[in-house]
Motif scaffolding. Structure first.
Motif, PDB file in Angstrom:
ATOM      1  N   ASP A  47       0.832  -1.205   0.000  1.00  0.00           N
ATOM      2  CA  ASP A  47       0.000   0.000   0.000  1.00  0.00           C
ATOM      3  C   ASP A  47       0.869   1.259   0.000  1.00  0.00           C
ATOM      4  OD1 ASP A  47      -2.445   1.312  -0.123  1.00  0.00           O
ATOM      5  OD2 ASP A  47      -2.609   1.492   2.059  1.00  0.00           O
ATOM      6  N   LEU A  48       1.951   1.212  -0.787  1.00  0.00           N
ATOM      7  CA  LEU A  48       2.870   2.345  -0.926  1.00  0.00           C
ATOM      8  C   LEU A  48       2.852   2.867  -2.349  1.00  0.00           C
ATOM      9  CD1 LEU A  48       6.157   1.113   0.842  1.00  0.00           C
ATOM     10  CD2 LEU A  48       4.590   2.870   1.658  1.00  0.00           C
ATOM     11  N   THR A  49       3.074   4.161  -2.497  1.00  0.00           N
ATOM     12  CA  THR A  49       3.266   4.752  -3.815  1.00  0.00           C
ATOM     13  C   THR A  49       4.774   4.814  -4.079  1.00  0.00           C
ATOM     14  OG1 THR A  49       3.460   7.010  -2.988  1.00  0.00           O
ATOM     15  CG2 THR A  49       1.213   6.202  -3.519  1.00  0.00           C
ATOM     16  N   ALA A  54      10.284   6.375  -2.349  1.00  0.00           N
ATOM     17  CA  ALA A  54      11.420   7.278  -2.560  1.00  0.00           C
ATOM     18  C   ALA A  54      11.687   8.112  -1.310  1.00  0.00           C
ATOM     19  CB  ALA A  54      11.170   8.180  -3.771  1.00  0.00           C
ATOM     20  N   SER A  55      10.635   8.541  -0.635  1.00  0.00           N
ATOM     21  CA  SER A  55      10.785   9.300   0.602  1.00  0.00           C
ATOM     22  C   SER A  55      11.452   8.447   1.674  1.00  0.00           C
ATOM     23  CB  SER A  55       9.412   9.786   1.076  1.00  0.00           C
ATOM     24  OG  SER A  55       9.532  10.431   2.318  1.00  0.00           O
ATOM     25  N   MET A  56      11.083   7.171   1.761  1.00  0.00           N
ATOM     26  CA  MET A  56      11.710   6.267   2.731  1.00  0.00           C
ATOM     27  C   MET A  56      13.193   6.100   2.410  1.00  0.00           C
ATOM     28  SD  MET A  56       8.783   3.333   3.149  1.00  0.00           S
ATOM     29  CE  MET A  56       9.620   2.411   4.448  1.00  0.00           C
ATOM     30  N   ASP A  61      18.737   7.666   3.830  1.00  0.00           N
ATOM     31  CA  ASP A  61      19.951   7.999   3.083  1.00  0.00           C
ATOM     32  C   ASP A  61      20.392   6.847   2.180  1.00  0.00           C
ATOM     33  OD1 ASP A  61      22.082   9.643   2.268  1.00  0.00           O
ATOM     34  OD2 ASP A  61      23.411   8.826   3.816  1.00  0.00           O
ATOM     35  N   GLY A  62      19.413   6.101   1.664  1.00  0.00           N
ATOM     36  CA  GLY A  62      19.722   4.994   0.758  1.00  0.00           C
ATOM     37  C   GLY A  62      20.385   3.811   1.440  1.00  0.00           C
ATOM     38  N   ARG A  63      20.307   3.758   2.769  1.00  0.00           N
ATOM     39  CA  ARG A  63      20.996   2.716   3.521  1.00  0.00           C
ATOM     40  C   ARG A  63      20.024   1.740   4.164  1.00  0.00           C
ATOM     41  NH1 ARG A  63      26.244   3.884   4.056  1.00  0.00           N
ATOM     42  NH2 ARG A  63      26.906   5.990   3.571  1.00  0.00           N
TER      43      ARG A  63
END
Length: 125
Positions: A47-49, A54-56, A61-63
């Motif tokens: 249930d994510l867009t 992208a916000s997560m 920080d992409g980690r």
């Protein structure tokens, strides 16, 4: 050009297997390709867009939320299997480790104890 019947997936098809496959690839790309498929997967399973995902990623920080490594691949959406609630994003290794441990903290603690019992420490002389 005439082709043998073996070149067709079904004898009644107007196009050979190679042409049918090429047409399917074009349709897939024109309809949004892998990004559309991934967006649908996020929506159906979590249930994510794509924007929320992208916000997560940006928040973390992409980690990976466990090991802190940056992954060359997309981070996995970790979720509670009992409730379906999304937790955070994990690298493939950490995500699989949790899954193989069945999200069981006792099992994970036992695994840590096992590793600690069997870790060879450097002997100083």
């Amino acid at each position: 050009m005439d082709k043998p019947i073996e070149a067709f997936t079904e004898a009644w098809r107007a196009y050979c297997a190679d042409c049918t496959s090429a047409q399917a690839r074009v349709r897939y790309q024109e309809s949004g390709g892998v990004e559309k498929v991934y967006a649908r997967n996020l929506a159906i399973n979590y249930d994510l867009t794509p924007e929320q995902y992208a916000s997560m990623v940006q928040t973390q920080d992409g980690r990976c939320a466990i090991c802190g490594d940056k992954s060359p691949r997309r981070l996995n959406v970790d979720h509670d299997h009992a409730t379906g609630r999304v937790r955070q994003l994990l690298c493939g290794h950490c995500n699989h480790a949790l899954g193989h441990a069945k999200d069981d903290p006792d099992r994970l603690r036992a695994m840590i104890a096992y590793l600690e019992r069997h870790t060879i420490t450097e002997v100083t002389t």
